[in-house]
Design a protein around this motif. Sequence first.
Motif, PDB file in Angstrom:
ATOM      1  N   VAL A  45      44.460  56.118  31.176  1.00 53.61           N
ATOM      2  CA  VAL A  45      43.084  56.116  31.669  1.00 53.61           C
ATOM      3  C   VAL A  45      42.827  54.782  32.365  1.00 53.61           C
ATOM      4  O   VAL A  45      43.050  53.725  31.768  1.00 53.61           O
ATOM      5  CB  VAL A  45      42.077  56.312  30.516  1.00 53.61           C
ATOM      6  N   PRO A  46      42.380  54.779  33.623  1.00 54.22           N
ATOM      7  CA  PRO A  46      42.125  53.521  34.333  1.00 54.22           C
ATOM      8  C   PRO A  46      41.100  52.664  33.583  1.00 54.22           C
ATOM      9  O   PRO A  46      40.136  53.176  33.022  1.00 54.22           O
ATOM     10  CB  PRO A  46      41.580  53.976  35.690  1.00 54.22           C
ATOM     11  N   ARG A  47      41.312  51.365  33.603  1.00 60.31           N
ATOM     12  CA  ARG A  47      40.414  50.415  32.934  1.00 60.31           C
ATOM     13  C   ARG A  47      39.894  49.418  33.971  1.00 60.31           C
ATOM     14  O   ARG A  47      40.686  48.736  34.632  1.00 60.31           O
ATOM     15  CB  ARG A  47      41.139  49.693  31.812  1.00 60.31           C
ATOM     16  N   LEU A  48      38.579  49.347  34.114  1.00 59.10           N
ATOM     17  CA  LEU A  48      37.955  48.406  35.029  1.00 59.10           C
ATOM     18  C   LEU A  48      37.357  47.248  34.255  1.00 59.10           C
ATOM     19  O   LEU A  48      36.950  47.391  33.104  1.00 59.10           O
ATOM     20  CB  LEU A  48      36.841  49.090  35.840  1.00 59.10           C
ATOM     21  N   ILE A  81      37.720  57.161  32.618  1.00 54.86           N
ATOM     22  CA  ILE A  81      37.716  55.775  33.099  1.00 54.86           C
ATOM     23  C   ILE A  81      37.006  54.911  32.068  1.00 54.86           C
ATOM     24  O   ILE A  81      36.048  55.353  31.417  1.00 54.86           O
ATOM     25  CB  ILE A  81      37.041  55.658  34.482  1.00 54.86           C
ATOM     26  N   ILE A  82      37.504  53.696  31.884  1.00 53.32           N
ATOM     27  CA  ILE A  82      36.933  52.746  30.919  1.00 53.32           C
ATOM     28  C   ILE A  82      36.447  51.521  31.670  1.00 53.32           C
ATOM     29  O   ILE A  82      37.128  51.028  32.579  1.00 53.32           O
ATOM     30  CB  ILE A  82      37.981  52.334  29.865  1.00 53.32           C
ATOM     31  N   ILE A  83      35.269  51.021  31.320  1.00 55.44           N
ATOM     32  CA  ILE A  83      34.728  49.817  31.954  1.00 55.44           C
ATOM     33  C   ILE A  83      34.480  48.754  30.894  1.00 55.44           C
ATOM     34  O   ILE A  83      33.759  48.987  29.919  1.00 55.44           O
ATOM     35  CB  ILE A  83      33.415  50.109  32.715  1.00 55.44           C
ATOM     36  N   GLU A  84      35.084  47.595  31.088  1.00 58.46           N
ATOM     37  CA  GLU A  84      34.867  46.443  30.210  1.00 58.46           C
ATOM     38  C   GLU A  84      33.831  45.542  30.880  1.00 58.46           C
ATOM     39  O   GLU A  84      34.057  45.034  31.981  1.00 58.46           O
ATOM     40  CB  GLU A  84      36.177  45.666  30.010  1.00 58.46           C
ATOM     41  N   ASP A 108      42.793  47.340  35.535  1.00 59.94           N
ATOM     42  CA  ASP A 108      43.414  47.755  36.796  1.00 59.94           C
ATOM     43  C   ASP A 108      42.694  47.180  38.003  1.00 59.94           C
ATOM     44  O   ASP A 108      43.311  46.928  39.044  1.00 59.94           O
ATOM     45  CB  ASP A 108      43.425  49.283  36.888  1.00 59.94           C
ATOM     46  N   VAL A 109      41.371  46.999  37.882  1.00 56.80           N
ATOM     47  CA  VAL A 109      40.552  46.455  38.962  1.00 56.80           C
ATOM     48  C   VAL A 109      39.448  45.611  38.330  1.00 56.80           C
ATOM     49  O   VAL A 109      38.897  45.978  37.292  1.00 56.80           O
ATOM     50  CB  VAL A 109      39.903  47.567  39.822  1.00 56.80           C
ATOM     51  N   ILE A 110      39.127  44.479  38.976  1.00 52.93           N
ATOM     52  CA  ILE A 110      37.983  43.670  38.564  1.00 52.93           C
ATOM     53  C   ILE A 110      36.870  43.877  39.588  1.00 52.93           C
ATOM     54  O   ILE A 110      37.077  43.692  40.787  1.00 52.93           O
ATOM     55  CB  ILE A 110      38.333  42.170  38.479  1.00 52.93           C
TER      56      ILE A 110
END
Length: 343
Positions: A45-48, A81-84, A108-110
């Motif tokens: 799962v993509p993590r932002l 998708i996960i957002i930190e 994966d992306v900031i």
Amino acid sequence: MTPLWIFEFGFCSRRTNSAKLLCFGLTALVFALSLPAEAQQTGKVPRLGYVSVRGASSQAPVLEGFRQGLRELGYTEGKNIIIEYRFAEGRRELLPSMVSELILLKVDVIVSGGAGPTRAAKQATSTIPIVFAQDLDPIGNKFVASLARPGGNVTGLSTLQVDLAGKRLELLKEVVPKVFHVAVIGSSTSADNARQLKETEVAAAALGLRVRFLDMRNPKDIEPTFNSLLEPRADGLSVLTNSFERPNRQYIVHLASKFRLPAVYFGPSLVEDGGLMSYGVNDADLYRRAAVFVDKILKGAKPSELPVEQPTKFDLVINLRAAKQIGLTVPQSVLARADKVIK
């Protein structure tokens, strides 16, 4: 649902020995062919990572725009998708450590909300893609080599505030036809303010206005600056974008009302705090479009090849309560064009 290969296994067990060998072979083939689809369903799962110098509450409207953009592209936060999130609550010194935390989480992306977070992220990594949701001057800040070809690992959206400075002066003249002497508040420490001031001066010359720049380098300059407006008396005010935190901007709005100065601001938050009117970029729309950059990068695009985009949606916000407090009647022709009117 029971997998197909279990049904096949039961079917094969009832065959003759020779038929069993053929049947089990076919079952193994079916099982092997099913693996890629199952693997895809259970993939990473993509993590932002999202970082802002501001507080969570003040970022709520723009973050909802970002989430809306993700939903439009098929992403559901917490599902695929996960957002930190990292909020500095106005403490800029925390930005480097917050970015370091995101890097350790292997995002994966900031996604950065402003120049400070973008700079901290760019200094910390040259490999993780960085998308700035809004920036006044990405070239001047040395985040990108050019708008068309950013280069490096950073790209995003420019707020184009410089070009709007003249438009704000035109609106002030339209709302206050008798205005002549306009005070312009900004900071000489900001290269962006210098460009905005030049644009304001060009517009002032075309409108037959006299402008006077008032330099505010830090919050302690706010009150003395307003006191200087009494002699000679200014009859209008334009506030350029600046790095002051919200409490100081609120104080500027308070003093403009106290001095009964018709003022035009760069963002709606100042109008919501009691300012007369603002004209500027719709930030929530920029954040919505930032999701498109994220989606492209997650699908393999390189930030260096994604051109920086300009805003396409602008908002005029007017506060009629503020107008009443200073004894001003806003023309209907202006109210009809407003995107939001606070009554």
